[in-house]
Design a protein around this motif. Structure first.
Motif, mmCIF file in Angstrom:
data_model
loop_
_atom_site.group_PDB
_atom_site.id
_atom_site.type_symbol
_atom_site.label_atom_id
_atom_site.label_comp_id
_atom_site.label_asym_id
_atom_site.label_seq_id
_atom_site.Cartn_x
_atom_site.Cartn_y
_atom_site.Cartn_z
ATOM 1 N N ASP A 243 -25.326 47.936 -33.871
ATOM 2 C CA ASP A 243 -25.181 49.272 -34.439
ATOM 3 C C ASP A 243 -24.537 50.191 -33.410
ATOM 4 O O ASP A 243 -25.126 50.477 -32.370
ATOM 5 C CB ASP A 243 -26.555 49.802 -34.842
ATOM 6 N N PRO A 244 -23.318 50.689 -33.672
ATOM 7 C CA PRO A 244 -22.658 51.553 -32.690
ATOM 8 C C PRO A 244 -23.370 52.880 -32.480
ATOM 9 O O PRO A 244 -23.117 53.571 -31.492
ATOM 10 C CB PRO A 244 -21.255 51.754 -33.276
ATOM 11 N N GLU A 245 -24.258 53.251 -33.419
ATOM 12 C CA GLU A 245 -24.996 54.505 -33.286
ATOM 13 C C GLU A 245 -26.259 54.353 -32.442
ATOM 14 O O GLU A 245 -26.820 55.343 -31.992
ATOM 15 C CB GLU A 245 -25.379 55.036 -34.683
ATOM 16 N N ALA A 246 -26.704 53.124 -32.237
ATOM 17 C CA ALA A 246 -27.929 52.890 -31.464
ATOM 18 C C ALA A 246 -27.599 52.816 -29.976
ATOM 19 O O ALA A 246 -26.472 52.490 -29.592
ATOM 20 C CB ALA A 246 -28.585 51.591 -31.921
ATOM 21 N N PRO A 247 -28.574 53.130 -29.126
ATOM 22 C CA PRO A 247 -28.333 52.983 -27.681
ATOM 23 C C PRO A 247 -27.944 51.546 -27.371
ATOM 24 O O PRO A 247 -28.533 50.609 -27.911
ATOM 25 C CB PRO A 247 -29.690 53.342 -27.067
ATOM 26 N N PRO A 248 -26.948 51.345 -26.528
ATOM 27 C CA PRO A 248 -26.490 49.978 -26.260
ATOM 28 C C PRO A 248 -27.540 49.169 -25.516
ATOM 29 O O PRO A 248 -28.207 49.669 -24.603
ATOM 30 C CB PRO A 248 -25.238 50.186 -25.408
ATOM 31 N N SER A 249 -27.677 47.915 -25.907
ATOM 32 C CA SER A 249 -28.569 46.988 -25.209
ATOM 33 C C SER A 249 -27.851 46.433 -23.993
ATOM 34 O O SER A 249 -26.618 46.535 -23.880
ATOM 35 C CB SER A 249 -28.952 45.846 -26.142
ATOM 36 N N PRO A 250 -28.581 45.798 -23.055
ATOM 37 C CA PRO A 250 -27.902 45.150 -21.931
ATOM 38 C C PRO A 250 -26.872 44.116 -22.357
ATOM 39 O O PRO A 250 -25.850 43.950 -21.684
ATOM 40 C CB PRO A 250 -29.068 44.522 -21.162
ATOM 41 N N GLN A 257 -18.751 46.947 -20.466
ATOM 42 C CA GLN A 257 -18.254 47.065 -19.095
ATOM 43 C C GLN A 257 -17.086 46.111 -18.842
ATOM 44 O O GLN A 257 -16.134 46.462 -18.141
ATOM 45 C CB GLN A 257 -19.379 46.787 -18.112
ATOM 46 N N ALA A 258 -17.159 44.929 -19.436
ATOM 47 C CA ALA A 258 -16.083 43.954 -19.243
ATOM 48 C C ALA A 258 -14.790 44.383 -19.915
ATOM 49 O O ALA A 258 -13.697 44.158 -19.398
ATOM 50 C CB ALA A 258 -16.514 42.583 -19.764
ATOM 51 N N CYS A 259 -14.919 45.024 -21.083
ATOM 52 C CA CYS A 259 -13.756 45.291 -21.919
ATOM 53 C C CYS A 259 -13.359 46.764 -22.000
ATOM 54 O O CYS A 259 -12.298 47.088 -22.539
ATOM 55 C CB CYS A 259 -14.019 44.812 -23.347
ATOM 56 N N GLY A 260 -14.217 47.654 -21.507
ATOM 57 C CA GLY A 260 -13.947 49.081 -21.671
ATOM 58 C C GLY A 260 -14.019 49.521 -23.111
ATOM 59 O O GLY A 260 -13.273 50.404 -23.540
ATOM 60 N N LEU A 261 -14.927 48.907 -23.883
ATOM 61 C CA LEU A 261 -15.063 49.221 -25.303
ATOM 62 C C LEU A 261 -16.044 50.338 -25.546
ATOM 63 O O LEU A 261 -16.888 50.652 -24.696
ATOM 64 C CB LEU A 261 -15.536 47.974 -26.061
ATOM 65 N N THR A 262 -15.990 50.923 -26.738
ATOM 66 C CA THR A 262 -16.915 51.996 -27.103
ATOM 67 C C THR A 262 -17.787 51.619 -28.286
ATOM 68 O O THR A 262 -18.563 52.428 -28.756
ATOM 69 C CB THR A 262 -16.133 53.271 -27.473
ATOM 70 N N PHE A 263 -17.685 50.359 -28.807
ATOM 71 C CA PHE A 263 -18.530 50.009 -29.961
ATOM 72 C C PHE A 263 -19.971 49.850 -29.506
ATOM 73 O O PHE A 263 -20.260 49.602 -28.351
ATOM 74 C CB PHE A 263 -18.032 48.742 -30.668
#
Length: 263
Positions: A243-250, A257-263
């Protein structure tokens, strides 16, 4: 199942998962459950544990096992806490058993399945396993897990893990979008992009569990010891798509961090 009062994953260990792509949890389940699991697997194999002359193959694969010992081993408070920390609370499905089990026997014969690879996550209904797929969101898989049901030393065919390879695979998958890459596409160059990674061995006492990023590159190897190695390698399944709206999990942070993504 009640939550553990013991925090098994410090912030430092979570960061190690993000950086290296796996963590080792010792005493994740009891030695007694490991022994019960071994007994059940010996019964499935149909080969007596006290007759090494009957161990005629380098590897025997047993499918999904759902008896009590396996369900309990997969659902200890320590592991539930770890699933929450790495995948996100409420974002994973409690395992209802474990599998598959590539049981490896001492042998001078090549096992024939010891190439480097990444486990695929969806499209597994295709009869051609080379067409199974994985995408940069890791649809269909939250973690790769390695459950040791026997003591595993350096000579006992421990799984080889390329440290940090999950970040390289995330970047490799980015160009394939949500449709993802097939195993045939992803493995075309033999995972050459990860050849420079340091290699860790999944060793430990029975009851140890390795929780791995879904993109980690890993491989089996020949058994040079004297006792069979019992291990399960199941996925942890997600409840829903990330879920892009939820806080990101590890798991997601490592991909971002690897891809510079925002999803």
């Amino acid at each position: 199942m009640p939550k553990s009062k013991h925090v098994c994953l410090t912030s430092g260990r979570v960061q190690s998962f993000i950086d290296n792509g796996f963590i080792k949890i010792e005493n994740a389940f009891s030695a007694e459950l490991a022994k019960q699991g071994q007994d059940a697997l010996w019964a499935e194999i149909g080969s007596p544990p006290n007759k090494p002359e009957s161990w005629s193959r380098p590897v025997v694969r047993i499918g999904f096992m759902a008896s009590r010992a396996f369900v309990e081993a997969a659902n200890t408070p320590q592991l539930h806490e770890a699933y929450d920390r790495l995948v996100g609370e409420g974002r994973w499905i409690a395992p209802n058993g474990l599998g598959t089990f590539p049981i490896r026997f001492p042998s001078s014969e090549s096992p024939g399945d010891d190439g480097w690879h990444v486990d695929m996550s969806f499209g597994t209904d295709n009869p051609d396993f080379m067409e199974w797929r994985i995408n940069v969101k890791s649809s269909g898989r939250a973690l790769l897990m390695l459950f040791l049901f026997s003591d595993v030393g350096p000579d006992d065919a421990p799984t080889r893990i390329r440290k940090g390879s999950h970040a390289t695979i995330a970047r490799d998958l980015l160009r394939y979008g949500e449709a993802g890459a097939t195993l045939r596409q992803l493995s075309a160059d033999g995972y050459a992009s990860t050849e420079g990674c340091d290699v860790a061995l999944a060793t430990g006492a029975a009851g140890t569990v390795y929780l791995c990023h879904p993109f980690i590159v890993h491989a089996a190897q020949s058994h040079r010891g004297d006792k069979p190695r019992f291990m399960a390698q199941p996925p942890l399944l997600p409840k829903t798509e990330f879920d892009p709206e939820a806080p990101p999990s590890p798991v997601q942070i490592a991909i971002r961090q690897a891809c510079g993504l925002t999803f």
